[in-house]
Design a protein around this motif. Structure first.
Motif, PDB file in Angstrom:
ATOM      1  N   ALA A  47      16.410  -0.283   8.472  1.00 35.35           N
ATOM      2  CA  ALA A  47      15.548  -0.419   7.301  1.00 35.35           C
ATOM      3  C   ALA A  47      14.117  -0.601   7.788  1.00 35.35           C
ATOM      4  CB  ALA A  47      15.979  -1.598   6.438  1.00 35.35           C
ATOM      5  N   ASN A  48      13.185   0.090   7.142  1.00 36.40           N
ATOM      6  CA  ASN A  48      11.779   0.050   7.521  1.00 36.40           C
ATOM      7  C   ASN A  48      10.931  -0.157   6.273  1.00 36.40           C
ATOM      8  OD1 ASN A  48      12.439   1.002  10.261  1.00 36.40           O
ATOM      9  ND2 ASN A  48      12.846   2.949   9.251  1.00 36.40           N
ATOM     10  N   VAL A  49       9.770  -0.761   6.444  1.00 37.91           N
ATOM     11  CA  VAL A  49       8.822  -0.948   5.348  1.00 37.91           C
ATOM     12  C   VAL A  49       7.486  -0.370   5.768  1.00 37.91           C
ATOM     13  CG1 VAL A  49       7.533  -2.642   3.988  1.00 37.91           C
ATOM     14  CG2 VAL A  49       9.951  -3.017   4.445  1.00 37.91           C
ATOM     15  N   SER A  50       6.862   0.381   4.866  1.00 35.93           N
ATOM     16  CA  SER A  50       5.477   0.784   5.086  1.00 35.93           C
ATOM     17  C   SER A  50       4.636   0.149   3.987  1.00 35.93           C
ATOM     18  CB  SER A  50       5.315   2.311   5.082  1.00 35.93           C
ATOM     19  OG  SER A  50       5.418   2.828   3.777  1.00 35.93           O
ATOM     20  N   PHE A  51       3.455  -0.309   4.364  1.00 34.77           N
ATOM     21  CA  PHE A  51       2.509  -0.883   3.420  1.00 34.77           C
ATOM     22  C   PHE A  51       1.231  -0.058   3.504  1.00 34.77           C
ATOM     23  CE2 PHE A  51      -1.136  -3.598   2.508  1.00 34.77           C
ATOM     24  CZ  PHE A  51      -0.811  -4.006   1.223  1.00 34.77           C
ATOM     25  N   THR A  52       0.722   0.359   2.359  1.00 28.25           N
ATOM     26  CA  THR A  52      -0.469   1.193   2.321  1.00 28.25           C
ATOM     27  C   THR A  52      -1.508   0.518   1.428  1.00 28.25           C
ATOM     28  OG1 THR A  52       0.948   3.125   2.580  1.00 28.25           O
ATOM     29  CG2 THR A  52      -1.322   3.520   1.879  1.00 28.25           C
ATOM     30  N   ARG A  53      -2.691   0.335   1.967  1.00 31.26           N
ATOM     31  CA  ARG A  53      -3.738  -0.433   1.275  1.00 31.26           C
ATOM     32  C   ARG A  53      -4.415   0.302   0.133  1.00 31.26           C
ATOM     33  NH1 ARG A  53      -4.086  -1.992   6.590  1.00 31.26           N
ATOM     34  NH2 ARG A  53      -3.870  -4.225   6.913  1.00 31.26           N
ATOM     35  N   ARG A  54      -4.659   1.630   0.299  1.00 28.77           N
ATOM     36  CA  ARG A  54      -5.508   2.331  -0.660  1.00 28.77           C
ATOM     37  C   ARG A  54      -4.766   3.432  -1.414  1.00 28.77           C
ATOM     38  NH1 ARG A  54     -10.184   4.700   2.479  1.00 28.77           N
ATOM     39  NH2 ARG A  54     -10.649   5.542   0.429  1.00 28.77           N
ATOM     40  N   VAL A  74      14.677   5.874  -0.292  1.00 27.39           N
ATOM     41  CA  VAL A  74      13.291   5.434  -0.425  1.00 27.39           C
ATOM     42  C   VAL A  74      13.120   4.652  -1.719  1.00 27.39           C
ATOM     43  CG1 VAL A  74      10.885   6.210  -0.495  1.00 27.39           C
ATOM     44  CG2 VAL A  74      12.574   7.509   0.829  1.00 27.39           C
ATOM     45  N   HIS A  75      12.539   3.448  -1.588  1.00 27.70           N
ATOM     46  CA  HIS A  75      12.370   2.546  -2.728  1.00 27.70           C
ATOM     47  C   HIS A  75      10.970   1.938  -2.662  1.00 27.70           C
ATOM     48  CE1 HIS A  75      14.051  -1.274  -4.938  1.00 27.70           C
ATOM     49  NE2 HIS A  75      13.262  -0.553  -5.704  1.00 27.70           N
ATOM     50  N   CYS A  76      10.168   2.143  -3.686  1.00 28.78           N
ATOM     51  CA  CYS A  76       8.830   1.553  -3.742  1.00 28.78           C
ATOM     52  C   CYS A  76       8.958   0.156  -4.337  1.00 28.78           C
ATOM     53  CB  CYS A  76       7.893   2.417  -4.575  1.00 28.78           C
ATOM     54  SG  CYS A  76       6.196   1.813  -4.580  1.00 28.78           S
ATOM     55  N   LEU A  77       8.681  -0.856  -3.520  1.00 24.40           N
ATOM     56  CA  LEU A  77       8.859  -2.251  -3.924  1.00 24.40           C
ATOM     57  C   LEU A  77       7.644  -2.827  -4.652  1.00 24.40           C
ATOM     58  CD1 LEU A  77      10.441  -3.580  -0.619  1.00 24.40           C
ATOM     59  CD2 LEU A  77      11.626  -3.007  -2.749  1.00 24.40           C
ATOM     60  N   GLN A  78       6.468  -2.304  -4.323  1.00 23.78           N
ATOM     61  CA  GLN A  78       5.219  -2.819  -4.903  1.00 23.78           C
ATOM     62  C   GLN A  78       4.280  -1.647  -5.087  1.00 23.78           C
ATOM     63  OE1 GLN A  78       3.424  -6.139  -2.794  1.00 23.78           O
ATOM     64  NE2 GLN A  78       1.401  -5.259  -3.092  1.00 23.78           N
ATOM     65  N   ASP A 126      -3.319   0.944  -5.183  1.00 16.13           N
ATOM     66  CA  ASP A 126      -3.599   0.167  -3.982  1.00 16.13           C
ATOM     67  C   ASP A 126      -2.383  -0.705  -3.684  1.00 16.13           C
ATOM     68  OD1 ASP A 126      -6.193   1.184  -3.844  1.00 16.13           O
ATOM     69  OD2 ASP A 126      -7.110  -0.577  -4.784  1.00 16.13           O
ATOM     70  N   ASP A 127      -2.272  -1.126  -2.450  1.00 12.89           N
ATOM     71  CA  ASP A 127      -1.250  -2.091  -2.022  1.00 12.89           C
ATOM     72  C   ASP A 127       0.169  -1.663  -2.392  1.00 12.89           C
ATOM     73  OD1 ASP A 127      -3.303  -3.678  -0.995  1.00 12.89           O
ATOM     74  OD2 ASP A 127      -3.549  -4.738  -2.883  1.00 12.89           O
ATOM     75  N   ALA A 128       0.547  -0.486  -1.917  1.00 11.67           N
ATOM     76  CA  ALA A 128       1.895   0.030  -2.158  1.00 11.67           C
ATOM     77  C   ALA A 128       2.792  -0.296  -0.964  1.00 11.67           C
ATOM     78  CB  ALA A 128       1.858   1.542  -2.386  1.00 11.67           C
ATOM     79  N   SER A 129       3.964  -0.815  -1.267  1.00  7.73           N
ATOM     80  CA  SER A 129       4.931  -1.182  -0.244  1.00  7.73           C
ATOM     81  C   SER A 129       6.212  -0.386  -0.471  1.00  7.73           C
ATOM     82  CB  SER A 129       5.209  -2.683  -0.328  1.00  7.73           C
ATOM     83  OG  SER A 129       6.057  -3.094   0.693  1.00  7.73           O
ATOM     84  N   VAL A 130       6.668   0.318   0.569  1.00  8.71           N
ATOM     85  CA  VAL A 130       7.818   1.210   0.449  1.00  8.71           C
ATOM     86  C   VAL A 130       8.882   0.801   1.462  1.00  8.71           C
ATOM     87  CG1 VAL A 130       8.598   3.615   0.607  1.00  8.71           C
ATOM     88  CG2 VAL A 130       6.334   3.086  -0.330  1.00  8.71           C
ATOM     89  N   TRP A 157       0.084  17.964  -5.701  1.00 10.01           N
ATOM     90  CA  TRP A 157      -0.097  16.513  -5.631  1.00 10.01           C
ATOM     91  C   TRP A 157      -0.836  16.047  -6.877  1.00 10.01           C
ATOM     92  CZ3 TRP A 157       2.565  14.105  -1.979  1.00 10.01           C
ATOM     93  CH2 TRP A 157       2.991  14.844  -0.874  1.00 10.01           C
ATOM     94  N   PRO A 158      -0.422  14.937  -7.498  1.00 10.42           N
ATOM     95  CA  PRO A 158      -0.998  14.521  -8.789  1.00 10.42           C
ATOM     96  C   PRO A 158      -2.349  13.824  -8.687  1.00 10.42           C
ATOM     97  CG  PRO A 158       0.678  12.965  -8.109  1.00 10.42           C
ATOM     98  CD  PRO A 158       0.699  14.083  -7.106  1.00 10.42           C
ATOM     99  N   VAL A 159      -2.763  13.428  -7.485  1.00 10.07           N
ATOM    100  CA  VAL A 159      -4.049  12.759  -7.295  1.00 10.07           C
ATOM    101  C   VAL A 159      -4.723  13.344  -6.052  1.00 10.07           C
ATOM    102  CG1 VAL A 159      -3.299  10.583  -8.385  1.00 10.07           C
ATOM    103  CG2 VAL A 159      -3.055  10.869  -5.905  1.00 10.07           C
ATOM    104  N   PRO A 160      -6.036  13.230  -5.974  1.00  9.30           N
ATOM    105  CA  PRO A 160      -6.717  13.703  -4.759  1.00  9.30           C
ATOM    106  C   PRO A 160      -6.275  12.887  -3.540  1.00  9.30           C
ATOM    107  CG  PRO A 160      -8.300  13.268  -6.535  1.00  9.30           C
ATOM    108  CD  PRO A 160      -6.973  12.731  -6.989  1.00  9.30           C
ATOM    109  N   ILE A 161      -6.125  13.578  -2.410  1.00 10.87           N
ATOM    110  CA  ILE A 161      -5.772  12.925  -1.150  1.00 10.87           C
ATOM    111  C   ILE A 161      -7.064  12.385  -0.546  1.00 10.87           C
ATOM    112  CG2 ILE A 161      -4.683  13.200   1.107  1.00 10.87           C
ATOM    113  CD1 ILE A 161      -2.838  13.664  -1.450  1.00 10.87           C
ATOM    114  N   ARG A 162      -7.142  11.073  -0.405  1.00  8.81           N
ATOM    115  CA  ARG A 162      -8.367  10.440   0.103  1.00  8.81           C
ATOM    116  C   ARG A 162      -8.259  10.024   1.562  1.00  8.81           C
ATOM    117  NH1 ARG A 162      -8.517   7.476  -5.322  1.00  8.81           N
ATOM    118  NH2 ARG A 162      -9.866   8.835  -6.532  1.00  8.81           N
ATOM    119  N   LEU A 163      -7.044   9.743   2.017  1.00 15.20           N
ATOM    120  CA  LEU A 163      -6.855   9.275   3.385  1.00 15.20           C
ATOM    121  C   LEU A 163      -5.548   9.848   3.923  1.00 15.20           C
ATOM    122  CD1 LEU A 163      -7.884   7.413   5.675  1.00 15.20           C
ATOM    123  CD2 LEU A 163      -6.601   5.550   4.614  1.00 15.20           C
TER     124      LEU A 163
END
Length: 184
Positions: A47-54, A74-78, A126-130, A157-163
């Protein structure tokens, strides 16, 4: 859990069914027996978690080369993400087709990504945790990828890719790279 097929054979949306009371809720996110009853992978070893700030950050499109292919749950927790899979199984009737779905936010569902699929997501908040459950142990050097804007897939893609990581920006064209395709 409720299991729903997607337009790409083998991939499933798994709806969670929380049990709520005044304290909050409890929900099962994995049961080997229930997954097996639906013909899905019954063994998750890591099991792995990724956290993305923006918001607008893209991770992907990735898969593992043979013999280290992996199923992912895959489960988005936050926060919220737009999760995308692409069928890269040679000979598949849905070869190079993609499917995208929002995970997180108000929804309580996960995406089962089978072996032979590229996977990636863009953060909608912002602050997405998967959380990822995977069926194979990490094998350094076996990661493969394709660009999020690869014309072979045509992902909307539904939003512009910023990073995006330099590594993900630099993957070669999928359609013109036989080595990447044969590693799927």
């Amino acid at each position: 859990m409720k299991f729903n097929a997607t337009p790409l054979p083998g991939a499933m949306l798994v709806e969670l069914q929380p049990h709520e009371d005044e304290r909050g809720f409890f929900e099962r996110i994995y049961c080997e027996r229930e997954f097996a009853e639906h013909g899905l992978p019954g063994r998750m070893v890591q099991a792995n978690v990724s956290f993305t700030r923006r918001a607008g950050t893209l991770r992907g499109m990735h898969w593992q080369a043979a013999p280290h292919e992996e199923d992912k749950l895959v489960h988005c927790l936050q926060g919220a993400i737009w999760d995308v899979i692409v069928d890269i199984r040679p000979g598949s009737p849905t070869y190079c087709r993609w499917f995208g779905v929002e995970l997180g936010g108000a929804g309580d569902r996960m995406l089962l990504v089978p072996k032979g699929f590229a996977h990636g997501f863009v953060t909608l908040t912002d602050d997405a945790s998967v959380l990822y459950h995977v069926s194979q142990f990490h094998a350094p050097g076996t990661e493969r990828g394709a660009r999020h804007d690869d014309p072979a897939f045509g992902i909307d893609w539904p939003v512009p890719i910023r990073l995006i990581a330099d590594k993900d920006r630099a993957w070669p064209d999928f359609a013109g790279n036989a080595q990447e395709r044969s590693s799927a």
